[in-house]
Design an enzyme around this catalytic site. Structure first.
Site, PDB file in Angstrom:
ATOM      1  N   TRP A  17     -80.316  -4.697 -62.380  1.00  0.00           N
ATOM      2  CA  TRP A  17     -80.015  -3.637 -63.357  1.00  0.00           C
ATOM      3  C   TRP A  17     -80.730  -3.860 -64.690  1.00  0.00           C
ATOM      4  O   TRP A  17     -80.685  -2.998 -65.564  1.00  0.00           O
ATOM      5  CB  TRP A  17     -78.497  -3.561 -63.603  1.00  0.00           C
ATOM      6  CG  TRP A  17     -77.727  -2.941 -62.486  1.00  0.00           C
ATOM      7  CD1 TRP A  17     -78.231  -2.391 -61.341  1.00  0.00           C
ATOM      8  CD2 TRP A  17     -76.298  -2.763 -62.412  1.00  0.00           C
ATOM      9  NE1 TRP A  17     -77.211  -1.894 -60.562  1.00  0.00           N
ATOM     10  CE2 TRP A  17     -76.008  -2.110 -61.197  1.00  0.00           C
ATOM     11  CE3 TRP A  17     -75.244  -3.111 -63.258  1.00  0.00           C
ATOM     12  CZ2 TRP A  17     -74.703  -1.787 -60.808  1.00  0.00           C
ATOM     13  CZ3 TRP A  17     -73.947  -2.790 -62.867  1.00  0.00           C
ATOM     14  CH2 TRP A  17     -73.683  -2.129 -61.649  1.00  0.00           C
ATOM     15  N   HIS A 106     -88.214 -14.081 -63.735  1.00  0.00           N
ATOM     16  CA  HIS A 106     -88.681 -12.691 -63.672  1.00  0.00           C
ATOM     17  C   HIS A 106     -89.855 -12.543 -64.647  1.00  0.00           C
ATOM     18  O   HIS A 106     -89.869 -13.177 -65.705  1.00  0.00           O
ATOM     19  CB  HIS A 106     -87.534 -11.745 -64.051  1.00  0.00           C
ATOM     20  CG  HIS A 106     -87.879 -10.311 -63.798  1.00  0.00           C
ATOM     21  ND1 HIS A 106     -88.668  -9.586 -64.659  1.00  0.00           N
ATOM     22  CD2 HIS A 106     -87.574  -9.477 -62.765  1.00  0.00           C
ATOM     23  CE1 HIS A 106     -88.818  -8.352 -64.170  1.00  0.00           C
ATOM     24  NE2 HIS A 106     -88.165  -8.258 -63.022  1.00  0.00           N
ATOM     25  N   SER A 224     -91.399  -1.022 -58.372  1.00  0.00           N
ATOM     26  CA  SER A 224     -91.425   0.415 -58.081  1.00  0.00           C
ATOM     27  C   SER A 224     -90.986   0.753 -56.664  1.00  0.00           C
ATOM     28  O   SER A 224     -91.553   1.647 -56.026  1.00  0.00           O
ATOM     29  CB  SER A 224     -92.814   0.995 -58.383  1.00  0.00           C
ATOM     30  OG  SER A 224     -93.105   0.856 -59.760  1.00  0.00           O
TER      31      SER A 224
HETATM   32  P1  PGA Z   1     -88.748  -1.731 -60.782  1.00  0.00           P
HETATM   33  O1  PGA Z   1     -88.419  -3.232 -61.217  1.00  0.00           O
HETATM   34  O2  PGA Z   1     -88.159  -1.518 -59.402  1.00  0.00           O
HETATM   35  O3  PGA Z   1     -88.080  -0.880 -61.816  1.00  0.00           O
HETATM   36  O4  PGA Z   1     -90.238  -1.600 -60.751  1.00  0.00           O
HETATM   37  C1  PGA Z   1     -88.447  -4.277 -60.279  1.00  0.00           C
HETATM   38  C2  PGA Z   1     -88.112  -5.582 -60.951  1.00  0.00           C
HETATM   39  O5  PGA Z   1     -88.573  -5.823 -62.076  1.00  0.00           O
HETATM   40  O6  PGA Z   1     -87.367  -6.416 -60.400  1.00  0.00           O
END
Ligand code: PGA
Length: 265
Positions: A17, A106, A224
């Protein structure tokens, strides 16, 4: 790469999230998710939800009270277990809330908060030390991809992550391949890009820790992911799940992505 002993890996679909939803909104979203998920979803797929720290207790209460078989996840944790580290949240605090998975390294944390491979390795150790499973994110920038440096970048990041457990057995660990150019851009990697990257990750683990460890490792793709592209991204044999950002904020979309991980046969 085909491991020597083929291992069936259970898919893991994780919702990150990021910095969205206060605890009221989080309660609403977690309830909505629980109502939408069917037994056939959770029987076939491991699911984790990674709310912001301030939402964890609320989401934990909803999941446990409603008996929703979704694992609680966090997005980050401190290196140290306790002490004078103003503003940090430690792994023991997360474990106490029944957190099972913690995202570590991340790209937003590496890029915006200066987390180095060394910091990532220390956080991986903190998560494992406290009985949780890290989801370690790796991925190349667009410049690195265009310069043909993707394999080298992924190899260095995975080797650094494995280095966190030098001299010990490899703990349960998930690696998320998240190319930086695909995160939040609406431009997902192709299934072939995801498979090639997952193979690089697995081959680094095979070299360092043997074929069994590589065969058991779950590798997610993230960047994405939508209900429209999820099935295609999950089709390659080395992609074992998805790390979903934006689309995980909508429970209907997130459930559609979970369903792509177990298409009816
Ligand atoms: P996104 O983010 O699906 O909005 O591209 C993925 C993530 O950063 O874990």
């Amino acid at each position: 790469m085909t491991p020597a002993i083929p291992v069936r890996r259970r898919p893991l679909v994780s919702g990150n999230w990021k910095m969205n939803f206060d605890h009221h909104q989080a309660i609403h979203a977690a309830r909505d998710l629980g109502l939408r998920l069917r037994g056939s979803d959770t029987a076939a797929v491991d699911i984790s939800l990674h709310p912001p720290f301030t939402d964890l207790r609320s989401v934990q209460t909803v999941l446990e009270a409603d008996d929703v078989p979704v694992a609680l996840g966090a997005q980050n944790c401190a290196v140290e277990d306790a002490g004078a580290f103003t503003g940090e949240v430690s792994a023991p605090m997360l474990a106490k809330l029944h957190v099972e998975y913690v995202i570590v390294g991340h790209s937003e944390r590496r890029r915006l908060f200066g987390e180095t491979d060394e910091v990532v390795a220390a956080k991986l150790r903190a998560v494992v030390r406290n009985g949780m499973t890290p989801i370690c994110c790796v991925g190349e920038t667009l410049e690195e991809r265009e310069a043909g440096a993707t394999t080298a970048r992924l190899t260095a990041q995975v080797e650094a992550a494995l280095g966190a457990f030098e001299g010990t057995g490899l703990p349960a660990l998930v690696v998320a391949y998240e190319p930086l150019w695909a995160i939040g851009t609406g431009r997902a990697a192709s299934a072939q890009d995801a498979e090639e990257a997952a193979q690089v990750v697995r081959s680094v683990v095979a070299r360092a820790r043997g074929d069994d460890a590589a065969g058991q490792l779950r590798v997610q793709y993230g960047g994405s992911v939508t209900p429209e592209n999820a099935a295609e991204l999950l089709a390659p044999p080395d992609v074992d799940g998805l790390l979903v950002g934006g689309a995980s904020l909508d429970p209907a979309q997130f459930v559609a992505i979970v369903r792509a991980a177990h298409p009816p046969r």
